[in-house]
Design a protein around this motif. Structure first.
Motif, PDB file in Angstrom:
ATOM      1  N   LEU A 125      53.084  55.539  79.117  1.00  0.00           N
ATOM      2  CA  LEU A 125      52.599  55.541  77.738  1.00  0.00           C
ATOM      3  C   LEU A 125      51.085  55.728  77.674  1.00  0.00           C
ATOM      4  O   LEU A 125      50.575  56.379  76.759  1.00  0.00           O
ATOM      5  N   ARG A 126      50.368  55.161  78.636  1.00  0.00           N
ATOM      6  CA  ARG A 126      48.921  55.412  78.691  1.00  0.00           C
ATOM      7  C   ARG A 126      48.652  56.899  78.901  1.00  0.00           C
ATOM      8  O   ARG A 126      47.712  57.459  78.313  1.00  0.00           O
ATOM      9  N   GLY A 127      49.462  57.544  79.741  1.00  0.00           N
ATOM     10  CA  GLY A 127      49.296  58.978  79.956  1.00  0.00           C
ATOM     11  C   GLY A 127      49.542  59.776  78.689  1.00  0.00           C
ATOM     12  O   GLY A 127      48.793  60.708  78.368  1.00  0.00           O
ATOM     13  N   LEU A 128      50.586  59.409  77.935  1.00  0.00           N
ATOM     14  CA  LEU A 128      50.887  60.121  76.687  1.00  0.00           C
ATOM     15  C   LEU A 128      49.783  59.904  75.657  1.00  0.00           C
ATOM     16  O   LEU A 128      49.393  60.836  74.945  1.00  0.00           O
ATOM     17  N   LEU A 129      49.266  58.683  75.581  1.00  0.00           N
ATOM     18  CA  LEU A 129      48.164  58.412  74.665  1.00  0.00           C
ATOM     19  C   LEU A 129      46.897  59.151  75.093  1.00  0.00           C
ATOM     20  O   LEU A 129      46.131  59.616  74.240  1.00  0.00           O
ATOM     21  N   THR A 130      46.682  59.271  76.402  1.00  0.00           N
ATOM     22  CA  THR A 130      45.525  60.006  76.894  1.00  0.00           C
ATOM     23  C   THR A 130      45.613  61.473  76.493  1.00  0.00           C
ATOM     24  O   THR A 130      44.610  62.087  76.093  1.00  0.00           O
ATOM     25  N   ILE A 131      46.818  62.051  76.582  1.00  0.00           N
ATOM     26  CA  ILE A 131      47.031  63.427  76.128  1.00  0.00           C
ATOM     27  C   ILE A 131      46.765  63.538  74.628  1.00  0.00           C
ATOM     28  O   ILE A 131      46.057  64.437  74.156  1.00  0.00           O
ATOM     29  N   SER A 175      43.560  46.487  72.395  1.00  0.00           N
ATOM     30  CA  SER A 175      42.932  47.038  71.202  1.00  0.00           C
ATOM     31  C   SER A 175      42.709  48.529  71.395  1.00  0.00           C
ATOM     32  O   SER A 175      42.349  48.979  72.484  1.00  0.00           O
ATOM     33  N   ILE A 176      42.923  49.305  70.334  1.00  0.00           N
ATOM     34  CA  ILE A 176      42.693  50.741  70.421  1.00  0.00           C
ATOM     35  C   ILE A 176      41.230  51.028  70.747  1.00  0.00           C
ATOM     36  O   ILE A 176      40.882  52.047  71.322  1.00  0.00           O
ATOM     37  N   GLU A 177      40.335  50.091  70.368  1.00  0.00           N
ATOM     38  CA  GLU A 177      38.914  50.292  70.626  1.00  0.00           C
ATOM     39  C   GLU A 177      38.586  50.154  72.109  1.00  0.00           C
ATOM     40  O   GLU A 177      37.606  50.721  72.590  1.00  0.00           O
ATOM     41  N   THR A 178      39.403  49.391  72.848  1.00  0.00           N
ATOM     42  CA  THR A 178      39.138  49.184  74.271  1.00  0.00           C
ATOM     43  C   THR A 178      40.173  49.888  75.151  1.00  0.00           C
ATOM     44  O   THR A 178      40.201  49.667  76.358  1.00  0.00           O
ATOM     45  N   PHE A 179      41.016  50.716  74.541  1.00  0.00           N
ATOM     46  CA  PHE A 179      42.033  51.431  75.306  1.00  0.00           C
ATOM     47  C   PHE A 179      41.376  52.362  76.324  1.00  0.00           C
ATOM     48  O   PHE A 179      40.468  53.124  75.995  1.00  0.00           O
ATOM     49  N   GLU A 180      41.834  52.295  77.565  1.00  0.00           N
ATOM     50  CA  GLU A 180      41.283  53.109  78.629  1.00  0.00           C
ATOM     51  C   GLU A 180      42.253  54.239  78.984  1.00  0.00           C
ATOM     52  O   GLU A 180      43.397  53.979  79.365  1.00  0.00           O
ATOM     53  N   PRO A 181      41.824  55.505  78.845  1.00  0.00           N
ATOM     54  CA  PRO A 181      42.667  56.615  79.297  1.00  0.00           C
ATOM     55  C   PRO A 181      42.983  56.460  80.786  1.00  0.00           C
ATOM     56  O   PRO A 181      42.232  55.819  81.525  1.00  0.00           O
ATOM     57  N   ILE A 182      44.066  57.055  81.203  1.00  0.00           N
ATOM     58  CA  ILE A 182      44.456  56.959  82.612  1.00  0.00           C
ATOM     59  C   ILE A 182      44.211  58.296  83.296  1.00  0.00           C
ATOM     60  O   ILE A 182      44.553  59.365  82.765  1.00  0.00           O
ATOM     61  N   ALA A 191      49.026  51.483  66.384  1.00  0.00           N
ATOM     62  CA  ALA A 191      50.294  50.760  66.264  1.00  0.00           C
ATOM     63  C   ALA A 191      51.162  50.976  67.501  1.00  0.00           C
ATOM     64  O   ALA A 191      51.783  50.045  68.014  1.00  0.00           O
ATOM     65  N   ILE A 192      51.193  52.219  68.002  1.00  0.00           N
ATOM     66  CA  ILE A 192      51.983  52.503  69.191  1.00  0.00           C
ATOM     67  C   ILE A 192      51.442  51.727  70.391  1.00  0.00           C
ATOM     68  O   ILE A 192      52.194  51.162  71.183  1.00  0.00           O
ATOM     69  N   THR A 193      50.118  51.691  70.515  1.00  0.00           N
ATOM     70  CA  THR A 193      49.505  50.963  71.618  1.00  0.00           C
ATOM     71  C   THR A 193      49.886  49.492  71.580  1.00  0.00           C
ATOM     72  O   THR A 193      50.273  48.892  72.579  1.00  0.00           O
ATOM     73  N   GLN A 194      49.804  48.901  70.401  1.00  0.00           N
ATOM     74  CA  GLN A 194      50.061  47.467  70.264  1.00  0.00           C
ATOM     75  C   GLN A 194      51.548  47.140  70.387  1.00  0.00           C
ATOM     76  O   GLN A 194      51.913  46.101  70.926  1.00  0.00           O
TER      77      GLN A 194
END
Length: 229
Positions: free
Chosen positions: A18-24, A52-59, A41-44
């Motif tokens: 999911l981190r990979g999909l969000l990174t894309i 937090s979306i603000e601290t989300f780290e791409p992979i 919302a998806i992240t949480q």
């Protein structure tokens, strides 16, 4: 609702997936407020409730490969879902293509089908509008080769086996063809995007994947899918 279906993937694999999909999804930086709220919302909900979306780290590609492991089918299915996410907004950009190529290299996924998708590439730094798919591609005539057929057939091979990935896809892929729109900067129209069903080379594959994800959640997991309809 928490699914009782056994997933073939570990929690660590799904978190990386999911981190990979969000990174894309994040790679081209083209987000309006609705899309930003959706990804938050998806992240949480699906990745980690305390993230937090603000601290989300791409992979990165190497970290993704390390977490997903060495199963080739898992790697291929991740790449398929990543392509779907990249094309969910109807435009395939250079940043998305570069990141996908990095992921494919790290995961040792070599598919000539992905090369055909580059005919639809759009450079967001240019002033030109995204290219609509030519009639010979979107609706091939009899006897005329469809250059996107390899990627379309390869994408149709994606199977959904995890409820968290299924929910992610149901949220990311629109339930219907979005309307055409204008993109404005400082009050001036700079890009006109036609209806995405006419622009997106894999629109039918997106619709098919969303249907399979919904069917999996309803039939295999026993979940209520009305929130996604």
């Amino acid at each position: 609702m928490t699914s009782v279906v056994h997933s073939p993937y570990t929690d660590a694999q799904i978190a990386a997936w999911l981190r990979g999909l969000l990174t894309i999804a994040w790679s081209d930086g083209d987000f309006d407020s609705h899309e930003r709220d959706l990804i938050a919302a998806i992240t949480q909900d699906e990745l980690a409730p305390k993230v937090s979306i603000e601290t989300f780290e791409p992979i990165g590609a190497q970290d993704l490969a390390a977490e997903l492991g060495h199963d080739h089918l898992t790697a291929e299915n991740f790449v398929r879902t990543a392509i779907m996410v990249a094309l969910a907004d109807g435009v395939y950009t250079l940043p998305e293509d570069k990141l996908l190529q990095d992921y494919c290299t790290a995961l040792d996924v070599q598919t000539l089908a992905l090369q055909s998708l580059r005919s639809t590439l759009y450079d967001p730094s240019s002033q030109a509008a995204p290219r609509a798919i030519a009639p010979s591609i979107s609706s091939p005539k009899a006897g005329v080769p469809n250059p996107l057929q390899p990627i379309q057939e390869w994408m149709d091979g994606l199977e959904v086996h995890d409820p968290r990935v299924a929910r992610f896809l149901c949220k990311m892929i629109p339930p219907q063809c979005p309307f055409e729109r204008d993109i404005a900067l400082f009050g001036r129209k700079i890009v006109h995007i036609p209806p995405l069903c006419k622009l997106n080379p894999l629109y039918e594959q997106l619709v098919g994947l969303r249907f399979r994800a919904l069917s999996y959640l309803a039939d295999d997991c026993g979940e209520d899918i009305t929130p996604y309809c």
